[in-house]
Design an enzyme around this catalytic site. Structure first.
Site, PDB file in Angstrom:
ATOM      1  N   HIS A 142      -0.184   0.025  -9.958  1.00 43.66           N
ATOM      2  CA  HIS A 142      -0.953  -0.933  -9.166  1.00 43.66           C
ATOM      3  C   HIS A 142      -1.386  -2.141 -10.004  1.00 43.66           C
ATOM      4  O   HIS A 142      -2.562  -2.515 -10.043  1.00 43.66           O
ATOM      5  CB  HIS A 142      -2.175  -0.260  -8.549  1.00 43.66           C
ATOM      6  CG  HIS A 142      -2.570  -0.835  -7.225  1.00 43.66           C
ATOM      7  ND1 HIS A 142      -3.032  -0.075  -6.185  1.00 43.66           N
ATOM      8  CD2 HIS A 142      -2.561  -2.116  -6.767  1.00 43.66           C
ATOM      9  CE1 HIS A 142      -3.306  -0.852  -5.148  1.00 43.66           C
ATOM     10  NE2 HIS A 142      -3.028  -2.100  -5.479  1.00 43.66           N
ATOM     11  N   GLU A 167      -3.990   7.423  -5.805  1.00 42.76           N
ATOM     12  CA  GLU A 167      -4.053   6.844  -7.145  1.00 42.76           C
ATOM     13  C   GLU A 167      -5.409   7.126  -7.765  1.00 42.76           C
ATOM     14  O   GLU A 167      -6.418   7.144  -7.048  1.00 42.76           O
ATOM     15  CB  GLU A 167      -3.813   5.326  -7.071  1.00 42.76           C
ATOM     16  CG  GLU A 167      -2.438   4.968  -6.536  1.00 42.76           C
ATOM     17  CD  GLU A 167      -2.288   3.475  -6.238  1.00 42.76           C
ATOM     18  OE1 GLU A 167      -3.321   2.796  -6.018  1.00 42.76           O
ATOM     19  OE2 GLU A 167      -1.149   2.999  -6.222  1.00 42.76           O
ATOM     20  N   ARG A 203       0.855  -1.175   0.000  1.00 50.09           N
ATOM     21  CA  ARG A 203       0.000   0.000   0.000  1.00 50.09           C
ATOM     22  C   ARG A 203       0.898   1.234   0.000  1.00 50.09           C
ATOM     23  O   ARG A 203       1.863   1.318   0.748  1.00 50.09           O
ATOM     24  CB  ARG A 203      -0.930   0.024   1.219  1.00 50.09           C
ATOM     25  CG  ARG A 203      -2.068  -0.997   1.144  1.00 50.09           C
ATOM     26  CD  ARG A 203      -3.066  -0.634   0.058  1.00 50.09           C
ATOM     27  NE  ARG A 203      -4.232  -1.512   0.029  1.00 50.09           N
ATOM     28  CZ  ARG A 203      -4.349  -2.575  -0.742  1.00 50.09           C
ATOM     29  NH1 ARG A 203      -3.342  -2.917  -1.536  1.00 50.09           N
ATOM     30  NH2 ARG A 203      -5.450  -3.302  -0.727  1.00 50.09           N
TER      31      ARG A 203
END
Length: 307
Positions: A273, A254, A225
Site C-alpha cells: 500500500h 492489511e 482497494r
C-alpha cells in the site's frame, strides 16, 4: 484546535499543524479532539462515540470507505478528503508494476539471490514489451487517466475504459476507447488496472467470472482497494497459470501475513500500500490538508468538503 494524528504525514505539513494547533497522539485523549486526520484509521461507530468533541474528519488521500459516513452525519461531524494529489505517484507505480511483472525482474532477482540459477537470462525468464499493447481501466478517475496518459504517449498503448459514469462522448474527449461492459475490458486488454472505489457494489466484484475472461497472456493490476478483488479466485487463476500474472499494492486485510497464499506464487508481485508514498505526493496531500483545515476553522468554502 486539538487534532488527533497518529499516522505519519509529510514533515513540512506536520510542522505547520504543530505551529497552529495542538497535536494529540494518545488514544486515551481522543475525546478531547476537534479534528481527526486519517490515512488508514477505522472510523466506525465505536470510534466516533469516543470522539465527543469531534467536528471534522480529514482524509489524508481520497478514499473514505473506512469511515461510517452515515453515523458521522448523524452526529453532525463534517468530512473532507484531499483528492488527486497522489494520483501521479500511484500512476507511476502502476507503470512500474507493469514493467516489473512483464520482465519478471522480481522473480529473476529472487532466484539469483537464492542461487537457483547460474547463467544470464535463461529462457524461462523471457519477458514481454508493454509498448503497443492494450491497457484497460476499470474506473476513470485521476489515477487511471494519468496512467493512461503515460502509457499512451510513452508506450503507444491502446487505452480501453469502463465506468458506469463513462459515456461514448466523454471517452472520446479523454482519448480512450469506450467499453459498454466490464467484460469488454477483461476480454480485450493485455493489462487491466482496477481503479474504482470500494462499496457494496464493488466488494469482491472482480471474481472468477471476470478473471476467466482474460487472455492467458494478460496481467491484472490493482492499486485501489484490496477487497474489490476476490483473492481466493485470483489465487486459483494465478496458480493454474490461466493468466500471465498480477501485481497489487493492496490486499483485503492489511498488514498481510508473510505466508499469505498469493505471496507464494511466482507470477504475483505485491507492494504494501505504497502507491501514494512519495515525498512529492505526501507534500501535496499534506499541504492541501493544512489549507483545508484552516479554511474550515475560518468558515471559508472548502471545495473538498464532502458533508
Amino acid at each position: 484546535m486539538k487534532i488527533f494524528l497518529v499516522e505519519s504525514i509529510h514533515p513540512s505539513a506536520y510542522q505547520l499543524l504543530k505551529e497552529r494547533h495542538q497535536i494529540i497522539d494518545d488514544y486515551s485523549l481522543i475525546h478531547t479532539c476537534d479534528i481527526v486526520i486519517s490515512r488508514n484509521l477505522r472510523i466506525d461507530k465505536v470510534f466516533l462515540d469516543k470522539c465527543i468533541d469531534l467536528k471534522l474528519i480529514v482524509i489524508h488521500g481520497t478514499g473514505y470507505d473506512d469511515v461510517d459516513t452515515e453515523y458521522a452525519k448523524k452526529k453532525g461531524i463534517h468530512l473532507f478528503n484531499t483528492p488527486g494529489q497522489n494520483a501521479l505517484s500511484v500512476a507511476e507505480l502502476i507503470v512500474t508494476m507493469m514493467l516489473q511483472i512483464s520482465r519478471q525482474t522480481t522473480l529473476l532477482y529472487n532466484d539469483y539471490k537464492d542461487n537457483k540459477i547460474s547463467r544470464v537470462a535463461p529462457i524461462q525468464y523471457l519477458g514481454h514489451e508493454i509498448s503497443y499493447k492494450t491497457f484497460g481501466i476499470i474506473g476513470v478517475g485521476d489515477i487511471a487517466l494519468k496512467t493512461a496518459e503515460i502509457l499512451k504517449t510513452g508506450f503507444h498503448m491502446i487505452i480501453l475504459g469502463y465506468s458506469p459514469s463513462l459515456t461514448r462522448e466523454k471517452a472520446k474527449q479523454l482519448g480512450i476507447q469506450y467499453c459498454e461492459t466490464i467484460e469488454d475490458v477483461f476480454k480485450n486488454a493485455d493489462y487491466i488496472s482496477i481503479g474504482c472505489s470500494l462499496n457494496n457494489q464493488t466488494y469482491h466484484m472482480i471474481d472468477s467470472h471476470y478473471l476467466s475472461l482474460m487472455k492467458p497472456t494478460a496481467y491484472l493490476i490493482n492499486t485501489s482497494r484490496g477487497a474489490i478483488v476476490n483473492e481466493s479466485d485470483l489465487y486459483n487463476i494465478l496458480k493454474d497459470k490461466k493468466i500471465a500474472g498480477a501485481a497489487v499494492d493492496v490486499l483485503e486485510n492489511e498488514p498481510i501475513v508473510y505466508n499469505h497464499p498469493l505471496l507464494q506464487l511466482d507470477n504475483f508481485i505485491y507492494t504494501p500500500h505504497i502507491g501514494g508514498s512519495t515525498d512529492e505526493a505526501l507534500l501535496r496531500v499534506g499541504m492541501m490538508l493544512v489549507e483545508s483545515i484552516e479554511k474550515f476553522e475560518n468558515d471559508e468554502i472548502c471545495e473538498h468538503l464532502l458533508f
